[in-house]
Design a protein around this motif. Structure first.
Motif, short mmCIF file in Angstrom:
data_model
loop_
_atom_site.label_atom_id
_atom_site.label_comp_id
_atom_site.label_asym_id
_atom_site.label_seq_id
_atom_site.Cartn_x
_atom_site.Cartn_y
_atom_site.Cartn_z
N LYS A 1 0.85 -1.15 0.06
CA LYS A 1 0.17 0.06 -0.11
C LYS A 1 0.91 1.33 -0.06
CE LYS A 1 -4.08 -1.97 2.20
NZ LYS A 1 -5.04 -1.91 3.19
N VAL A 2 0.45 2.25 -0.48
CA VAL A 2 0.97 3.42 -0.61
C VAL A 2 0.62 4.25 0.53
CG1 VAL A 2 1.22 5.70 -1.91
CG2 VAL A 2 0.92 3.73 -3.15
N ASP A 3 1.77 4.74 1.36
CA ASP A 3 1.44 5.69 2.32
C ASP A 3 2.48 6.58 2.44
OD1 ASP A 3 3.98 4.54 3.38
OD2 ASP A 3 2.91 3.15 4.68
N ALA A 4 2.48 7.55 3.50
CA ALA A 4 3.47 8.82 3.44
C ALA A 4 4.96 8.22 3.60
CB ALA A 4 3.39 9.56 4.74
N SER A 5 5.40 7.17 3.95
CA SER A 5 6.56 6.73 3.57
C SER A 5 6.69 5.73 2.62
CB SER A 5 6.90 5.81 5.05
OG SER A 5 6.10 4.58 4.81
N PHE A 6 6.11 5.88 1.47
CA PHE A 6 6.35 4.90 0.35
C PHE A 6 7.54 5.22 -0.22
CE2 PHE A 6 5.88 3.93 -4.06
CZ PHE A 6 5.52 2.74 -4.05
N TYR A 7 7.94 6.34 -0.31
CA TYR A 7 9.23 6.88 -1.22
C TYR A 7 10.44 6.56 -0.31
CZ TYR A 7 7.17 9.00 -5.20
OH TYR A 7 6.23 9.16 -6.37
N GLN A 8 10.74 5.89 0.91
CA GLN A 8 11.45 5.52 1.54
C GLN A 8 12.15 4.04 1.02
OE1 GLN A 8 13.37 7.23 3.88
NE2 GLN A 8 12.08 8.76 3.98
N ARG A 9 11.22 3.47 0.25
CA ARG A 9 11.41 2.27 -0.51
C ARG A 9 12.27 2.28 -1.82
NH1 ARG A 9 5.15 0.54 -0.31
NH2 ARG A 9 4.73 0.96 1.94
N ALA A 10 12.76 1.33 -2.44
CA ALA A 10 13.50 1.58 -3.57
C ALA A 10 12.54 1.97 -4.70
CB ALA A 10 14.11 0.24 -4.17
N ASP A 11 13.16 2.71 -5.82
CA ASP A 11 12.28 3.34 -7.02
C ASP A 11 12.10 2.38 -7.72
OD1 ASP A 11 11.02 4.72 -8.69
OD2 ASP A 11 12.57 6.43 -8.80
N TRP A 12 10.70 1.78 -8.11
CA TRP A 12 10.20 0.57 -8.79
C TRP A 12 10.61 1.10 -10.13
CZ3 TRP A 12 6.61 1.28 -12.33
CH2 TRP A 12 5.42 2.31 -11.87
N THR A 13 10.21 2.35 -10.47
CA THR A 13 10.50 2.78 -11.93
C THR A 13 11.66 2.64 -12.46
OG1 THR A 13 10.95 5.11 -11.59
CG2 THR A 13 8.61 4.52 -11.44
N ARG A 14 12.77 2.54 -11.71
CA ARG A 14 14.07 2.21 -12.10
C ARG A 14 14.44 0.66 -11.92
NH1 ARG A 14 17.15 8.09 -11.35
NH2 ARG A 14 15.34 9.39 -12.10
N GLY A 15 13.77 -0.16 -11.95
CA GLY A 15 14.04 -1.52 -11.80
C GLY A 15 14.72 -2.01 -12.97
N PRO A 16 14.82 -3.51 -12.92
CA PRO A 16 15.59 -4.06 -14.06
C PRO A 16 14.52 -4.25 -15.29
CG PRO A 16 15.03 -5.58 -12.49
CD PRO A 16 15.02 -4.35 -11.95
#
Length: 398
Positions: free
Chosen positions: A360-375
Motif C-alpha cells: 500500500k502507498v502511504d506517507a513513507s512510500f518513497y523510503q522504498r526503492a524506486d520501482w520505476t528504475r528496476g531491471p
C-alpha cells in the motif's frame, strides 16, 4: 528530471541567486553578505541519506530547530519552505519573485538566520523563503531546507558515497589527498560550470549541479544544432519543479566525456526550451554523473577534485515512463509518456495508484526503492483507486 531550481528576483542593484535563477535586487535593501562561519576544530564527518538514489539529505538545525536539508550546488542561496519557516517563527521577509525551471513564483528574502550543520555554524544568513509544497509532492518527502551556494562557498565538502558520509571543513584546513588533481571550474554568475563533450562534439560548459537528480540535461539551443542528437530515439517527458513542469524529451546519448573519462549510453533530458546563458535553462550535469566520482568540493575557490570510483554505480534509468506526485495514501500520475511502458499498460495521466506490487502507498512510500528504475523485463502491478490493476513491464523505452 525532478529539478528544483529557482531564482529570486526583484528590480534593482544587489545580485544574488537562489537555486539557479536570476538576480535578486531591491532598492534600499542592505548588501547581502556571506554568512558568519564557525567551524569545528577538525574535519567533521556527517552521515547522509541518499534519498531514492539522487538527493543528499543531511540533518541540520535552523534557529535551534532540528530538521533535514537537501544539498544543492545549483542553489546560490539557502532556501526554506514557507510553511516550515512560519512554523519555527521566522518573520515574513522582503517580497520578491522566484524563478524556477517551470516559471515564476512568489518568494521572500529573510535575514539574520542561523543554520548549524553539525558543529559548523552559518550565522546571520540571508535566505530565500517560498512555497516548496509542489516539490515536496514530487520528491515524496518533506522539502523544508535547501542548502545552497552560501554553504558551499564557505566550506570544503568531501563526499564518500560508499560510506554515505560527508566531511565539512574550513577551506583553510583543506589539503587534497596525495596525487589528487584539481579540476578548475568556470563561473556562470555565482554558479560553477564544468566542461563536457557530448557525443564527441566540441566541449561545452554545463552547470555543475549536485541538486539535479539526472545525469545530463541539454537545452534546445544546443541539441537542435546537432542532428546526431536531435535524431536519437526519444520519448516525451516533463521536467521542472519550482514553477511547474515543462515539455522535454528523454534520449540516450551514445557518449559523454567529463574530467577525462568517457561514459557510454548516458540517459539525457533534452529540454524543449532552454539556452546557454540562463543557469536555469543551460546544459546541466547532475548527481547521476557526480556519483561516479569521489568528490572534494572546493567551490569557493572554483575547483573540484573528482576521483574515479572503483565501485561506481552507473546511471539510473527510468524504465516506466510515468511521473507521480505522492499525495497521502496514493500516487497521482501527473505525466505518462506516450512512448513508455506505463502508457502501453494502460496507465493514464490523472490515475491514482493506491498499491504497488501489493504494498500500500502511504506517507513513507518513497523510503522504498524506486520501482520505476528496476531491471528491464520486471513486471510491476499497480492497483488503481478505482479497483483496477495495470501491469507495467519495465523497459528501456528511449
Amino acid at each position: 528530471m525532478h529539478r528544483a531550481k529557482l531564482g529570486l528576483l526583484t528590480s534593482a542593484t544587489i545580485a544574488v541567486l537562489a537555486a539557479a535563477g536570476l538576480a535578486i535586487a531591491h532598492p534600499g535593501h542592505p548588501p547581502i553578505t556571506p554568512p558568519e562561519m564557525t567551524f569545528a576544530a577538525h574535519a567533521e564527518t556527517i552521515p547522509f541519506q541518499l534519498f531514492r538514489g539522487n538527493r543528499i539529505v543531511i540533518p541540520v538545525t535552523v534557529g535551534g530547530h532540528r530538521t533535514q536539508a537537501i544539498l544543492d550546488t545549483g542553489a546560490s542561496m539557502t532556501t526554506l519552505d514557507r510553511s516550515y519557516a512560519r512554523s519555527i517563527g521566522l518573520p515574513e521577509g522582503l517580497k520578491i519573485q522566484g524563478k524556477g525551471t517551470g516559471g515564476t513564483v512568489d518568494a521572500e528574502l529573510v535575514t539574520g538566520v542561523t543554520i548549524d550543520v553539525g558543529a559548523t555554524r552559518l550565522a546571520n544568513m540571508s535566505i530565500g523563503v517560498m512555497d516548496l509544497s509542489a516539490v515536496t509532492r514530487s520528491l515524496g518527502r518533506p522539502m523544508t531546507v535547501v542548502l545552497g551556494r552560501d554553504f558551499f562557498n564557505a566550506t570544503v565538502v568531501s563526499i564518500d558515497w560508499a560510506a554515505s558520509t560527508l566531511e565539512v571543513r574550513s577551506p583553510s584546513a583543506f589539503a587534497p589527498a596525495p596525487g589528487a588533481a584539481a579540476l578548475p571550474l568556470a563561473r556562470k554568475g555565482p554558479f560553477n560550470t564544468i566542461s563536457i563533450s557530448v557525443a564527441a562534439g566540441k566541449p561545452i560548459e554545463a552547470l555543475f549541479d549536485l541538486g539535479s537528480d539526472g545525469a545530463l540535461a541539454l537545452p534546445r539551443s544546443y541539441w537542435e544544432t546537432r542532428p546526431d542528437i536531435a535524431n536519437l530515439r526519444w520519448a516525451e517527458a516533463r521536467s521542472g519543479g519550482v514553477g511547474g513542469l515543462t515539455p522535454a524529451r528523454r534520449a540516450t546519448v551514445p557518449e559523454v566525456t567529463l574530467a577525462g573519462r568517457t561514459f557510454r549510453a548516458v540517459p539525457t533530458t533534452l529540454s524543449e526550451a532552454g539556452n546557454d546563458t540562463d543557469p536555469t535553462q543551460m546544459a546541466n550535469v547532475g548527481i547521476q554523473f557526480l556519483k561516479q566520482f569521489r568528490l572534494d568540493l572546493d567551490l569557493g575557490r572554483d575547483r573540484v577534485f573528482l576521483t574515479p570510483r572503483s565501485d561506481a554505480p552507473g546511471f539510473d534509468r527510468d524504465r516506466a515512463g510515468a511521473r507521480f506526485d505522492l499525495a497521502g495514501d496514493r500516487l497521482k500520475a501527473v505525466f505518462v509518456s506516450p512512448q513508455g511502458p506505463a502508457a502501453q499498460a494502460g496507465l493514464k495521466t490523472g490515475d491514482e495508484v493506491v498499491a504497488v506490487d501489493g504494498m500500500k502507498v502511504d506517507a513513507s512510500f518513497y523510503q522504498r526503492a524506486d520501482w520505476t528504475r528496476g531491471p528491464v523485463g520486471h513486471t510491476v502491478a499497480l492497483a488503481r483507486a478505482d479497483g483496477s490493476t495495470v501491469k507495467v513491464t519495465l523497459a528501456d523505452y528511449f
